[in-house]
Design an enzyme around this catalytic site. Structure first.
Site, mmCIF file in Angstrom:
data_model
loop_
_atom_site.group_PDB
_atom_site.id
_atom_site.type_symbol
_atom_site.label_atom_id
_atom_site.label_comp_id
_atom_site.label_asym_id
_atom_site.label_seq_id
_atom_site.Cartn_x
_atom_site.Cartn_y
_atom_site.Cartn_z
ATOM 1 N N HIS A 1 0.793 -1.238 0.000
ATOM 2 C CA HIS A 1 0.000 0.000 0.000
ATOM 3 C C HIS A 1 0.822 1.283 0.000
ATOM 4 O O HIS A 1 0.307 2.362 -0.304
ATOM 5 C CB HIS A 1 -0.921 -0.013 1.225
ATOM 6 C CG HIS A 1 -2.292 0.528 0.967
ATOM 7 N ND1 HIS A 1 -2.544 1.553 0.071
ATOM 8 C CD2 HIS A 1 -3.500 0.199 1.487
ATOM 9 C CE1 HIS A 1 -3.844 1.828 0.070
ATOM 10 N NE2 HIS A 1 -4.449 1.013 0.910
ATOM 11 N N TYR B 1 -13.746 4.874 10.558
ATOM 12 C CA TYR B 1 -12.926 5.458 9.492
ATOM 13 C C TYR B 1 -13.477 4.996 8.157
ATOM 14 O O TYR B 1 -13.734 3.813 7.963
ATOM 15 C CB TYR B 1 -11.508 4.920 9.695
ATOM 16 C CG TYR B 1 -10.424 5.300 8.708
ATOM 17 C CD1 TYR B 1 -9.325 6.043 9.135
ATOM 18 C CD2 TYR B 1 -10.442 4.888 7.374
ATOM 19 C CE1 TYR B 1 -8.285 6.363 8.265
ATOM 20 C CE2 TYR B 1 -9.408 5.213 6.505
ATOM 21 C CZ TYR B 1 -8.334 5.951 6.959
ATOM 22 O OH TYR B 1 -7.306 6.264 6.102
ATOM 23 N N THR C 1 -5.167 9.967 0.392
ATOM 24 C CA THR C 1 -6.514 9.729 0.904
ATOM 25 C C THR C 1 -6.807 10.717 2.023
ATOM 26 O O THR C 1 -5.887 11.305 2.591
ATOM 27 C CB THR C 1 -6.657 8.315 1.500
ATOM 28 O OG1 THR C 1 -5.695 8.171 2.547
ATOM 29 C CG2 THR C 1 -6.476 7.245 0.446
HETATM 30 O O1 BUJ Z 1 -7.355 4.997 3.950
HETATM 31 C C1 BUJ Z 1 -6.319 4.837 3.305
HETATM 32 O O2 BUJ Z 1 -5.440 5.685 3.258
HETATM 33 C C2 BUJ Z 1 -6.125 3.586 2.557
HETATM 34 C C3 BUJ Z 1 -7.122 2.487 2.872
HETATM 35 C C4 BUJ Z 1 -6.724 1.811 4.173
HETATM 36 N N1 BUJ Z 1 -7.741 0.908 4.782
HETATM 37 C C5 BUJ Z 1 -7.927 -0.292 3.955
HETATM 38 C C6 BUJ Z 1 -7.226 0.512 6.098
HETATM 39 C C7 BUJ Z 1 -9.052 1.563 4.948
HETATM 40 N N2 BUJ Z 1 -7.088 1.540 1.771
HETATM 41 C C8 BUJ Z 1 -8.119 1.321 0.964
HETATM 42 O O3 BUJ Z 1 -9.193 1.855 1.162
HETATM 43 C C9 BUJ Z 1 -7.934 0.374 -0.203
HETATM 44 C C10 BUJ Z 1 -8.842 -0.788 -0.035
HETATM 45 C C11 BUJ Z 1 -8.974 -1.638 -1.258
HETATM 46 C C12 BUJ Z 1 -9.917 -2.790 -1.042
HETATM 47 C C13 BUJ Z 1 -11.333 -2.302 -0.901
HETATM 48 C C14 BUJ Z 1 -12.299 -3.442 -0.717
HETATM 49 C C15 BUJ Z 1 -13.720 -3.045 -0.991
HETATM 50 C C16 BUJ Z 1 -14.578 -4.263 -1.116
HETATM 51 C C17 BUJ Z 1 -15.750 -4.069 -1.994
HETATM 52 C C18 BUJ Z 1 -16.530 -5.320 -2.345
HETATM 53 C C19 BUJ Z 1 -17.260 -5.971 -1.210
HETATM 54 C C20 BUJ Z 1 -18.369 -6.842 -1.698
HETATM 55 C C21 BUJ Z 1 -18.772 -7.878 -0.683
HETATM 56 C C22 BUJ Z 1 -19.824 -8.778 -1.182
HETATM 57 C C23 BUJ Z 1 -20.185 -9.879 -0.193
#
Ligand code: BUJ
Length: 626
Positions: free
Chosen positions: A342, A455, A468
């Site tokens: 990341h 968050y 972000t």
């Molecule tokens: O916030 C940040 O700076 C980066 C974040 C960190 N954190 C993950 C801790 C929040 N990073 C991201 O947001 C990237 C995440 C990428 C993966 C996202 C997954 C979303 C899933 C969607 C589909 C779910 C469907 C479920 C169906 C049963």
């Protein structure tokens, strides 16, 4: 990560639209937003104390820090104020990247059944990935656009208007009509890149001259040139032949699987890497680090989405190089996904890549099923052999034990709510994202009997070198609403409850927009703290306040993304007692993929989430809560 993305079909090149630099918010606004986020988490006395500390910060040490940050920002027009602090946040973290940082995104199957065999899918996805790499190198990649009002911005009139503007002013043209070209600077680290473990602070390494692909199978490493010196991609049938060769060659696990070392905490790994270098493995490590990317040909077929998530998030450890900027994982049944490191970039950049390779590989597959690859001389493909002394071998064993122990504790749970989705909520004039977040707030209150820190990730890629910002889904409004839905069920009329949902939705929408435009408070405070620490100043009281620490102990860590290419996504919790919640509000249903180390609590959370969504539906359909 919240963001609406569209790719432009008519713009000529990657850099036509140069984004503006992410602005440093005003300190007064940051403090106001910070206090608004603190309020629901504190009782009156605690809040008064935190308010006092924040006001003193604003007038005193914070003011000086802010002034210096703005000054620094002005002198560094080439980048954003958050760039260095955010890289440091990632690169100085000493926890293992696996589970703590690396997320995954898994792809839908190829709609043509026969194209999902492991080798065919892998070959097609590799070819599409390299096409993406070539379009990046040649600056043919179309800019990503973030639309505040997607309908208008997609009109032909708008497209022509923007296309005719010169590069230097096109950002402003787009800005005038609420369409923001996204920063594409992260792409330079998508390929040929690796995170290198170093004592106390890791480094990012990129070598654009690397022309070889790294392939992992059963814990063995293979490399072969996938591009020639002119950038031409190896013929797809030859790629296919190399992969078949690798599958046959790597028929058993190595006694000591080096990959486990990338699951270690970073200082331990940094020390062992030094030993690896000293033991004569420099060339091999160079090959791993500079490979265009890592393809993991896994030897398992996940039986369901929970197994798939485990596989993509951490796998069995021996067939991943978690430090690689990204790894394309293909399971035995042809299911594909990307696990990414990341520090170099965010979900938006990776999602764009995933979307493009999915579309290209399914619409223009490079090979067809049952095509017979040419006879291959195995000499094109090199298997990397490592020199491992006793000390390195014990380090691998120790890493493996720790990795297995941690994974054992991680629960992954899917959740589906099929009674409504985006279409229904939009008809109700509600923000689907806000409703999901509100449901989580109610759920946490129902489960823990208190308001907890949450968050939601929001991209700021609409700005040059944006990363972000945090949306804080917990507000006074969600607190009131949660109280009403959990404890005051009989005390409020349906109209009152409905009105509360509306207010929460409006407020959340505002927070979302503010965050997307860099007007949150988290990154600003983070940058001020970073500046203070980097100068060796005494830590300002604001950052020592237990309320500040509590706000940053994130129990509900959430992120969303939506794309026709994506089947699933997920990430680990960010604190031992928290949950990682990847979710999406689909057209007709709501789904999330959750992770946590507290299995019972995670299950309980999902049960409560179902109740919360049912309650919301009752109220939206005019039924009183029972
Ligand atoms: O916030 C940040 O700076 C980066 C974040 C960190 N954190 C993950 C801790 C929040 N990073 C991201 O947001 C990237 C995440 C990428 C993966 C996202 C997954 C979303 C899933 C969607 C589909 C779910 C469907 C479920 C169906 C049963």
């Amino acid at each position: 990560m919240i963001l609406w993305l569209h790719y432009w079909t008519q713009w000529p090149n990657t850099q036509h639209l140069q984004s503006e630099i992410l602005p440093v918010p005003k300190l007064k606004d940051t403090v106001k937003r910070y206090l608004a986020a603190q309020k629901p988490l504190l009782d009156d006395d605690q809040y008064r104390n935190t308010e006092r500390i924040a006001r003193e910060f604003e007038k005193g040490v914070g003011r000086k820090l802010h002034r210096d940050l703005v000054e620094f920002d002005k002198k560094n027009k080439h980048t954003s104020y958050i760039t260095d602090p955010w890289f440091d946040m990632y690169l100085c973290a000493r926890d293992p990247v696996v589970l703590n940082f690396n997320p995954f995104i898994s792809l839908n199957p190829d709609p043509k059944e026969a194209y999902n065999s492991q080798v065919v899918r892998a070959t097609n996805l590799v070819v599409s990935s390299i096409k993406f790499l070539n379009s990046l190198k040649n600056e043919f990649l179309r800019p990503d656009i973030y639309y505040v009002n997607p309908k208008w911005s997609q009109s032909r009139l708008f497209k022509n208007f923007i296309r005719l503007l010169p590069t230097s002013v096109s950002w402003y043209g787009a800005y005038m009509v609420n369409a923001y070209p996204l920063d594409m600077s992260q792409y330079k680290r998508l390929f040929n890149s690796s995170r290198i473990p170093k004592l106390n602070k890791d480094e990012l390494f990129t070598n654009e001259r690397g022309r070889h692909l790294l392939v992992m199978r059963n814990g063995h490493f293979y490399v072969f040139d996938i591009l020639d010196a002119d950038g031409n991609i190896l013929h797809p049938s030859e790629i296919q032949a190399q992969l078949i060769y690798i599958l046959q060659d790597a028929d058993r696990l190595p006694e000591f699987a080096l990959c486990y070392l990338t699951t270690e905490d970073r200082n331990t790994w940094a020390a062992v890497r030094q030993q690896l270098l000293e033991a004569g493995n420099e060339d091999n490590l160079q090959k791993i680090d500079s490979a265009v990317f890592c393809l993991c040909l896994d030897n398992i077929s996940p039986k369901n989405d929970t197994e798939l998530s485990h596989c993509m998030l951490h796998g069995r450890g021996f067939n991943r190089w978690f430090d690689k900027s990204f790894s394309l994982i293909i399971t035995s049944d042809g299911t594909a996904g990307v696990n990414f490191e990341h520090s170099w970039g965010d979900g938006v950049a990776v999602l764009r890549f995933v979307n493009e390779v999915y579309r290209n590989s399914t619409r223009h597959p490079a090979i067809v099923p049952h095509s017979s690859p040419p006879a291959l001389s195995a000499t094109n493909c090199e298997r990397l052999e490592f020199k491992l002394n006793d000390s390195i071998q014990s380090a691998i064993n120790a890493a493996r034990m720790k990795f297995e122990e941690t994974n054992e504790k991680l629960s992954v749970r899917m959740f589906e709510f099929r009674k409504f989705g985006k279409e229904f909520l939009v008809k109700q004039k509600l923000s689907p994202d806000a409703v999901f977040q509100l449901a989580c707030q109610m759920t946490a209150y129902r489960q823990f009997g208190k308001i907890i820190s949450s968050y939601e990730a929001c991209s700021t890629a609409a700005f040059k070198h944006g990363r972000t910002e945090t949306i804080r889904p917990t507000s006074i409004l969600t607190k009131q609403c949660s109280h009403a839905f959990v404890e005051g069920r009989s005390k409020h009329s349906v109209a009152e409850l409905r009105n509360m949902i509306d207010e929460c939705s409006k407020y959340h929408r505002r927070l979302q927009l503010e965050a997307a435009f860099g007007k949150g408070f988290d990154r600003h405070l983070f940058a001020l703290k970073h500046l203070s620490v980097s100068r060796g100043d005494p830590m300002p009281e604001l950052f020592l306040d237990s309320a500040y620490q509590k706000l940053n102990h994130i129990i509900l860590s959430t992120s969303t993304l939506h794309s026709p290419a994506v089947h699933l996504g997920g990430f680990g919790p960010v604190v031992p007692d928290g949950f990682g919640i990847g979710y999406n509000v689909f057209d007709t249903w709501v789904g999330c993929n959750t992770t946590g180390y507290l299995n019972r609590e995670l299950q309980e959370f999902l049960k409560c989430l179902e109740c919360s969504l049912n309650d919301i539906l009752d109220v939206l359909e005019g039924r009183p809560l029972v």
